[in-house]
Design a protein around this motif. Structure first.
Motif, mmCIF file in Angstrom:
data_model
loop_
_atom_site.group_PDB
_atom_site.id
_atom_site.type_symbol
_atom_site.label_atom_id
_atom_site.label_comp_id
_atom_site.label_asym_id
_atom_site.label_seq_id
_atom_site.Cartn_x
_atom_site.Cartn_y
_atom_site.Cartn_z
ATOM 1 N N UNK A 3 9.181 -8.164 23.008
ATOM 2 C CA UNK A 3 8.081 -7.194 23.034
ATOM 3 C C UNK A 3 7.720 -6.644 21.656
ATOM 4 N N UNK A 4 8.691 -6.461 20.780
ATOM 5 C CA UNK A 4 8.397 -5.946 19.443
ATOM 6 C C UNK A 4 7.591 -6.951 18.635
ATOM 7 N N UNK A 5 7.944 -8.218 18.740
ATOM 8 C CA UNK A 5 7.187 -9.268 18.053
ATOM 9 C C UNK A 5 5.770 -9.340 18.625
ATOM 10 N N UNK A 6 5.660 -9.203 19.941
ATOM 11 C CA UNK A 6 4.343 -9.234 20.572
ATOM 12 C C UNK A 6 3.506 -8.047 20.112
ATOM 13 N N UNK A 7 4.084 -6.844 20.088
ATOM 14 C CA UNK A 7 3.325 -5.674 19.642
ATOM 15 C C UNK A 7 2.796 -5.872 18.228
ATOM 16 N N UNK A 22 1.855 -1.103 23.469
ATOM 17 C CA UNK A 22 3.106 -0.953 24.223
ATOM 18 C C UNK A 22 2.934 -1.347 25.682
ATOM 19 N N UNK A 23 1.845 -0.901 26.303
ATOM 20 C CA UNK A 23 1.672 -1.193 27.731
ATOM 21 C C UNK A 23 1.411 -2.683 27.952
ATOM 22 N N UNK A 24 0.654 -3.320 27.075
ATOM 23 C CA UNK A 24 0.430 -4.765 27.211
ATOM 24 C C UNK A 24 1.741 -5.515 26.992
ATOM 25 N N UNK A 25 2.517 -5.110 25.991
ATOM 26 C CA UNK A 25 3.807 -5.769 25.741
ATOM 27 C C UNK A 25 4.756 -5.575 26.924
ATOM 28 N N UNK A 26 4.733 -4.407 27.535
ATOM 29 C CA UNK A 26 5.583 -4.150 28.703
ATOM 30 C C UNK A 26 5.182 -5.043 29.873
ATOM 31 N N UNK A 27 3.876 -5.164 30.098
ATOM 32 C CA UNK A 27 3.408 -6.019 31.186
ATOM 33 C C UNK A 27 3.742 -7.485 30.900
#
Length: 92
Positions: A3-7, A22-27
């Motif tokens: 998720x950190x790399x995605x953010x 954050x919400x997109x990475x969480x999903x």
């Protein structure tokens, strides 16, 4: 799915606010953890695939709208992706 790399990749490619990223990475993490993408597409969900597909969304869309646009296409093709769409973004 990191998720950190995605953010970081989302910020670089699309900007948006920290809560949106954050919400997109969480999903995305929830989708990856579910195994649904792997089963339907025959490969693991990657940061690169997410950025590439969100880039195809209509210009001017917010980051959550881009995510929902892509998930909508996956839902039409395979079904069962609505639960991973962004319904609301926290203020902070």
């Amino acid at each position: 799915m990191d998720p950190e790399k995605l953010e970081a990749a989302l910020e670089s490619a699309f900007g948006g606010t920290a809560p949106e990223r954050r919400v997109v990475a969480r999903q995305a993490r929830d989708l990856a953890d579910s195994g649904k993408h792997d089963a339907d597409r025959g490969r693991p969900l990657t940061v690169e695939e997410i950025v590439e597909n969100l880039d195809d969304a209509p210009d001017g869309d917010s980051l959550p709208s881009r995510w929902n646009w892509w998930l909508g296409a996956l839902d039409v093709a395979y079904g069962g992706y609505r639960e991973f769409q962004v319904e609301r973004v926290p203020r902070e």
